[in-house]
Design a protein around this motif. Structure first.
Motif, mmCIF file in Angstrom:
data_model
loop_
_atom_site.group_PDB
_atom_site.id
_atom_site.type_symbol
_atom_site.label_atom_id
_atom_site.label_comp_id
_atom_site.label_asym_id
_atom_site.label_seq_id
_atom_site.Cartn_x
_atom_site.Cartn_y
_atom_site.Cartn_z
ATOM 1 N N MET A 102 -19.689 -8.230 33.782
ATOM 2 C CA MET A 102 -20.515 -8.102 32.586
ATOM 3 C C MET A 102 -21.969 -8.438 32.932
ATOM 4 S SD MET A 102 -20.030 -9.923 28.835
ATOM 5 C CE MET A 102 -18.390 -9.238 28.597
ATOM 6 N N ARG A 103 -22.899 -7.665 32.392
ATOM 7 C CA ARG A 103 -24.317 -7.903 32.645
ATOM 8 C C ARG A 103 -24.755 -9.242 32.056
ATOM 9 N NH1 ARG A 103 -27.427 -3.487 29.929
ATOM 10 N NH2 ARG A 103 -25.560 -3.249 28.658
ATOM 11 N N PRO A 104 -25.794 -9.858 32.643
ATOM 12 C CA PRO A 104 -26.258 -11.167 32.155
ATOM 13 C C PRO A 104 -26.598 -11.141 30.670
ATOM 14 C CG PRO A 104 -27.316 -10.612 34.238
ATOM 15 C CD PRO A 104 -26.582 -9.383 33.797
ATOM 16 N N VAL A 105 -26.254 -12.246 29.984
ATOM 17 C CA VAL A 105 -26.555 -12.382 28.563
ATOM 18 C C VAL A 105 -27.286 -13.710 28.362
ATOM 19 C CG1 VAL A 105 -25.655 -12.492 26.218
ATOM 20 C CG2 VAL A 105 -24.492 -11.080 27.939
ATOM 21 N N LEU A 106 -28.437 -13.655 27.733
ATOM 22 C CA LEU A 106 -29.235 -14.844 27.450
ATOM 23 C C LEU A 106 -28.864 -15.401 26.088
ATOM 24 C CD1 LEU A 106 -31.746 -16.750 27.821
ATOM 25 C CD2 LEU A 106 -33.113 -14.907 26.834
ATOM 26 N N GLY A 107 -28.604 -16.688 26.015
ATOM 27 C CA GLY A 107 -28.323 -17.352 24.757
ATOM 28 C C GLY A 107 -29.526 -18.170 24.299
ATOM 29 N N ALA A 112 -23.699 -4.277 19.683
ATOM 30 C CA ALA A 112 -22.383 -3.689 19.396
ATOM 31 C C ALA A 112 -21.615 -3.463 20.696
ATOM 32 C CB ALA A 112 -22.554 -2.375 18.633
ATOM 33 N N LYS A 113 -22.325 -3.023 21.727
ATOM 34 C CA LYS A 113 -21.685 -2.818 23.036
ATOM 35 C C LYS A 113 -21.215 -4.147 23.613
ATOM 36 C CE LYS A 113 -24.574 1.206 24.173
ATOM 37 N NZ LYS A 113 -25.666 1.704 25.064
ATOM 38 N N LEU A 114 -22.026 -5.191 23.413
ATOM 39 C CA LEU A 114 -21.650 -6.514 23.906
ATOM 40 C C LEU A 114 -20.385 -7.004 23.212
ATOM 41 C CD1 LEU A 114 -22.173 -9.091 25.512
ATOM 42 C CD2 LEU A 114 -23.779 -9.815 23.717
ATOM 43 N N LEU A 115 -20.303 -6.847 21.897
ATOM 44 C CA LEU A 115 -19.109 -7.252 21.164
ATOM 45 C C LEU A 115 -17.884 -6.493 21.657
ATOM 46 C CD1 LEU A 115 -20.548 -7.463 17.531
ATOM 47 C CD2 LEU A 115 -19.731 -9.374 18.923
ATOM 48 N N LYS A 116 -18.062 -5.220 21.940
ATOM 49 C CA LYS A 116 -16.966 -4.399 22.427
ATOM 50 C C LYS A 116 -16.500 -4.887 23.799
ATOM 51 C CE LYS A 116 -15.664 0.444 23.183
ATOM 52 N NZ LYS A 116 -16.140 1.866 23.134
ATOM 53 N N GLU A 117 -17.449 -5.263 24.660
ATOM 54 C CA GLU A 117 -17.108 -5.767 25.996
ATOM 55 C C GLU A 117 -16.368 -7.101 25.898
ATOM 56 O OE1 GLU A 117 -20.478 -5.930 28.590
ATOM 57 O OE2 GLU A 117 -21.156 -3.916 28.024
ATOM 58 N N ILE A 118 -16.812 -7.962 24.975
ATOM 59 C CA ILE A 118 -16.152 -9.258 24.792
ATOM 60 C C ILE A 118 -14.697 -9.055 24.383
ATOM 61 C CG2 ILE A 118 -16.091 -11.344 23.379
ATOM 62 C CD1 ILE A 118 -19.156 -11.227 23.265
ATOM 63 N N ARG A 119 -14.486 -8.122 23.456
ATOM 64 C CA ARG A 119 -13.110 -7.838 23.017
ATOM 65 C C ARG A 119 -12.282 -7.233 24.152
ATOM 66 N NH1 ARG A 119 -15.763 -6.369 18.072
ATOM 67 N NH2 ARG A 119 -15.910 -4.191 18.766
ATOM 68 N N LYS A 120 -12.882 -6.318 24.888
ATOM 69 C CA LYS A 120 -12.159 -5.640 25.959
ATOM 70 C C LYS A 120 -11.764 -6.602 27.065
ATOM 71 C CE LYS A 120 -12.603 -1.830 29.283
ATOM 72 N NZ LYS A 120 -13.507 -0.753 29.803
ATOM 73 N N GLU A 121 -12.679 -7.478 27.448
ATOM 74 C CA GLU A 121 -12.409 -8.404 28.549
ATOM 75 C C GLU A 121 -11.721 -9.693 28.088
ATOM 76 O OE1 GLU A 121 -15.600 -9.045 31.234
ATOM 77 O OE2 GLU A 121 -16.314 -6.966 31.149
ATOM 78 N N LYS A 122 -11.599 -9.853 26.750
ATOM 79 C CA LYS A 122 -10.923 -11.018 26.175
ATOM 80 C C LYS A 122 -11.479 -12.329 26.734
ATOM 81 C CE LYS A 122 -6.623 -8.471 25.393
ATOM 82 N NZ LYS A 122 -5.169 -8.394 25.640
ATOM 83 N N CYS A 123 -12.796 -12.393 26.810
ATOM 84 C CA CYS A 123 -13.434 -13.577 27.395
ATOM 85 C C CYS A 123 -13.757 -14.656 26.369
ATOM 86 C CB CYS A 123 -14.695 -13.178 28.160
ATOM 87 S SG CYS A 123 -15.948 -12.358 27.151
ATOM 88 N N ALA A 124 -13.735 -14.318 25.097
ATOM 89 C CA ALA A 124 -14.071 -15.297 24.066
ATOM 90 C C ALA A 124 -12.919 -16.266 23.836
ATOM 91 C CB ALA A 124 -14.433 -14.592 22.765
#
Length: 427
Positions: A1-6, A356-368
């Motif tokens: 997953m590409r870097p995400v800044l919080g 929206a793409k980030l949320l989709k990636e989180i769901r797909k990779e089940k990282c949350a």
């Protein structure tokens, strides 16, 4: 997953100071996507927000955030320690945050980390010095600062005398305790200081902007049209990022009429509560219940009540949080229940197409590791039944719109949906 800044934000109307922070943080860490955790309708200062959380979330996305999440009211209206605990818990819970950025007066991450490590570990020597200060009549913040000075020196202790440094240290401390290890960066506060009231300064503080708005509103007669957030946006002019003024069109501004309603409710709660019940409010204790009972008899407004309660031992922010927690019913018992349930979640307020793409990636990779909520009416199963934390958020929203004199059904959290910013190409 590409870097995400919080990024976390206490108030976040996205004035120019916040926009600078977002853009500069992205540049420094190289992250392409930004997730913001922000206060809902009430803030850590213990005050209602400039405009409601949905509008401010939309403004945040229009300023470059990709995903905006609400910090639950329990944490947003708590101490700096509680605020940081909730914010870091959500960012960690997403499972995709690579960097976390926060502002500070010091701008030196190593210095802040050193103090955070001491506070997170709470060595026996630290506890002993802290206890000595508390037993000597010092307030907790002052006793803690003296303990840090005893163990790390004056320069380190001085960091605990500045608001953004304090919150930054709490972020680092919370992350250590939670086992959350993103790459942290801190930006030195640019422009006016936290408490600076000069609205003409470059990157004016949120305090200055609020003072400017309140002064303008106080100058209006009772018969004039109600002061709107749009009026406020126009008054702030170039202190708001280009394009965000339109977000607040026709939205009510939390001004003097709302403060009158708030004072009325506060008076009722104080009068209808015993001293013992007031002492159980989360930010009370140390005889504040008795002091509230006496102060309310001599007060005719929130400002007068604050003046009656003012003292060196009790900072204004603590008193404001106490009054807000009183209205929301946040007492020691409810706090214990929330911590026992341990059901933190990430509630989405707004997102861009990239979000929206980030949320989709989180769901797909089940990282949350925590539920991500976009529609509370359809996602009750994610909450494992009743959730005291979410119920408090819904109450806080109802209270906010009640104080504004708005239709609570129309503005209910059960009816609002996350704002979605679509690209011009998709339009």
């Amino acid at each position: 997953m590409r870097p995400v800044l919080g990024i976390t934000a206490e108030y976040n109307p996205f004035h120019n100071g916040h926009l600078y922070h977002l853009e500069e943080s992205k540049r420094r860490c190289g992250a392409e996507r930004v997730a913001v955790v922000m206060s809902g309708d009430f803030t850590q200062r213990g005050e209602p927000a400039f405009a409601d959380k949905w509008l401010r979330a939309e403004a945040a996305v229009r300023c470059g955030a990709d995903l905006v999440l609400e910090l639950p009211a329990f944490y947003a209206c708590g101490s700096a320690e509680a605020f940081a605990e909730g914010a870091m818990g959500i960012l960690k819970g997403l499972g995709c945050i690579s960097h976390v950025s926060f502002g500070s007066e010091k701008g030196d991450l190593d210095s802040l980390q050193r103090v955070a490590a001491l506070l997170a570990e709470e060595t026996p020597e630290f506890k002993a010095v802290l206890k000595e200060g508390l037993e000597g009549g010092e307030s907790f913040p002052r006793a803690r600062q003296k303990a840090v000075e005893h163990l790390l020196g004056e320069e380190a202790a001085a960091l605990l005398g500045s608001p953004n440094n304090i919150l930054g240290i709490e972020y680092l401390k919370a992350a250590r305790r939670q086992g959350f290890a993103p790459e942290f960066l801190t930006l030195q506060r640019k422009g006016a200081g936290y408490h600076d009231t000069d609205a003409a300064a470059e990157y004016a503080s949120a305090s200055a902007l609020r003072s400017l708005l309140q002064s303008e509103e106080q100058g209006r007669s009772e018969t004039e049209t109600a002061f709107k957030a749009l009026d406020a946006a126009a008054l702030l002019g170039d202190k708001l990022p280009l394009g965000t003024a339109s977000v607040y069109k026709d939205a009510p501004f939390f001004g003097k009429e709302a403060k009158k309603r708030q004072f009325g409710l506060v008076v009722y709660k104080i009068l209808s509560s015993t001293e013992e019940e007031l002492e159980q409010i989360l930010s009370a204790g140390e005889g504040l219940g008795n002091k509230l009972k006496k102060a309310v008899q001599r007060s005719h407004s929130l400002d007068e009540l604050m003046a009656e309660m003012a003292s060196k031992r009790y900072p204004d922010s603590r008193i404001r949080r106490l009054l807000l927690q009183l209205l929301l019913g946040i007492d020691l018992r409810k706090a214990a229940q929330i911590r026992y349930e341990n059901r933190l979640f990430a509630r989405v307020l707004a997102f861009s197409e990239e979000g929206a793409k980030l949320l989709k990636e989180i769901r797909k990779e089940k990282c949350a590791s925590i539920p991500i909520l976009t529609n509370i009416n359809k996602e009750e199963e994610k909450l494992q039944g009743a959730n005291t934390l979410l119920a408090l958020d819904i109450l806080a929203s109802d209270l906010y719109h009640l104080l504004l004199g708005q239709d609570r059904y129309q503005w209910s959290d059960h009816r609002q949906k996350p704002f979605v910013l679509k690209s011009k190409k998709s339009d």
